[in-house]
Design an enzyme around this catalytic site. Structure first.
Site, PDB file in Angstrom:
ATOM      1  N   ASP A  12       0.875  -1.180   0.000  1.00 26.62           N
ATOM      2  CA  ASP A  12       0.000   0.000   0.000  1.00 26.62           C
ATOM      3  C   ASP A  12       0.907   1.224   0.000  1.00 26.62           C
ATOM      4  O   ASP A  12       0.937   1.977   0.958  1.00 26.62           O
ATOM      5  CB  ASP A  12      -0.948  -0.006   1.199  1.00 26.62           C
ATOM      6  CG  ASP A  12      -0.225  -0.212   2.529  1.00 26.62           C
ATOM      7  OD1 ASP A  12       0.937  -0.654   2.522  1.00 26.62           O
ATOM      8  OD2 ASP A  12      -0.829   0.068   3.584  1.00 26.62           O
ATOM      9  N   HIS A 243       9.171  -0.809   9.619  1.00 25.84           N
ATOM     10  CA  HIS A 243       8.181  -1.875   9.481  1.00 25.84           C
ATOM     11  C   HIS A 243       8.387  -2.697   8.196  1.00 25.84           C
ATOM     12  O   HIS A 243       8.828  -3.845   8.231  1.00 25.84           O
ATOM     13  CB  HIS A 243       6.770  -1.283   9.485  1.00 25.84           C
ATOM     14  CG  HIS A 243       6.410  -0.538  10.718  1.00 25.84           C
ATOM     15  ND1 HIS A 243       6.435  -1.101  11.975  1.00 25.84           N
ATOM     16  CD2 HIS A 243       6.002   0.751  10.888  1.00 25.84           C
ATOM     17  CE1 HIS A 243       6.061  -0.210  12.871  1.00 25.84           C
ATOM     18  NE2 HIS A 243       5.790   0.928  12.232  1.00 25.84           N
TER      19      HIS A 243
END
Length: 326
Positions: A12, A243
């Protein structure tokens, strides 16, 4: 010479996705065969355009990009412009890409490439898992066609970042996440437990700026927005968690976790305060704990906390040093 590891990245594309993509594009042992996009950090269409921008910046406009799910199976999409900027890339407002996304939907592209390359494709999912779950519905034999799945998502012993219990990628589509984690294929889950402990600092940002390439200038600039968010809402100082790049490095085989038990794992799909929580039976981290039925998810609980240096080495084009660190 060992064959390259072939990856499809489902993302994303916000700030940390961009870092992950550039990391993989600089990995000589990885072949990035396609990128698919999903809602999350930004909407799926913007994520695709951002992906094309990043690929173009790296000189890899040949890699196909396909748009996927624009919302979860409940018809909701929780986006994060307050983290990634209004454009998803730290408000850097890069020019429009010169290429366009593939007309093939993301889930269909995943299934097609897996069928064409049975047993050799690795999936790296660093956004909500709606595209992977849809691909499982299209091809029930997908777990037998894919070599491995690496997911950035979840919070096991760590608090969530979307709710007190849930991490954002899992919380954005708990039903899809549950299907993916329970599909029977080998999965490595890289949760907040590991990613929040691997951090980029202003020193790393300065080094990226000093490297002088268009890609490192871009990565240095997008970190301003990321540091703003983490300073304001998380750490109280200008540093940010790694992340998606950490998950990318683990998927590529560059980082070996310090603690990563293979345990039974599920997702709370109820409507209560635990919705989207990752439930991993980490009692299985102890050697003599009885074997767990359905234990097929390797949950990364700890890494050695040196990955940010490896990330910057890779982005700055220092493969020899990066290899030594890994």
């Amino acid at each position: 010479m060992a064959p390259k590891r072939t990856l499809i990245v489902d993302c994303d594309t916000g700030i940390d996705d961009a870092l992950a993509l550039l990391y993989l594009l600089g990995d000589p042992d990885v072949e990035l065969s396609a990128v698919t996009t999903v809602f999350g950090n930004t909407d799926a269409d913007t994520a695709a355009l951002n992906t094309l921008r990043v690929l173009e910046l790296a000189g890899r406009s040949d890699i196909p990009v396909a748009v996927g799910a624009r919302s979860n199976w409940c018809g909701e999409a929780h986006l994060a412009p307050y983290v990634h900027g209004s454009d998803g890339l730290g408000n850097t407002n890069l020019p429009a890409p010169t290429t366009t996304p593939s007309p093939e939907p993301a889930a269909e592209l995943i299934v097609r490439l897996a069928r064409e390359n049975p047993g050799s494709t690795h999936l790296l999912a660093i956004g909500p898992l709606t595209n992977l779950a849809t691909a499982l519905l299209l091809e029930p034999e997908l777990p037998q066609l894919v070599a491995h799945v690496t997911v950035m998502g979840g919070a096991v012993r760590h608090p969530g970042n979307a709710t007190p219990a849930a991490e954002a990628n899992i919380h954005n589509d708990p039903e899809a996440a549950r299907m993916v984690l329970r599909a029977g294929w080998p999965v490595t889950l890289v949760p907040l437990d590991a990613t929040m402990c691997e951090v980029l600092t202003e020193q790393h940002q300065r080094r990226l700026a000093e490297c002088g390439s268009p890609a490192t200038a871009f990565t240095s600039s997008i970190l301003d927005q990321y540091f703003d968010f983490y300073e304001r809402d998380i750490f109280g100082e200008r540093r940010a968690a790694c992340h998606d790049p950490l998950a990318a490095a683990i998927a590529a085989g560059d980082v070996e976790p310090v603690l990563a038990p293979v345990v039974a794992t599920d997702v709370d799909t109820g409507d209560g305060p635990g919705r989207g929580a990752t439930i991993a039976d980490v009692r299985g981290q102890y050697q003599n704990f009885p074997a767990q039925e359905g234990a097929n998810v390797r949950v990364v609980l700890e890494t050695d906390r040196t990955f940010s240096d490896l990330l910057v080495d890779r982005l700055c084009g220092a493969p020899e040093r990066a290899q030594q660190v890994a």
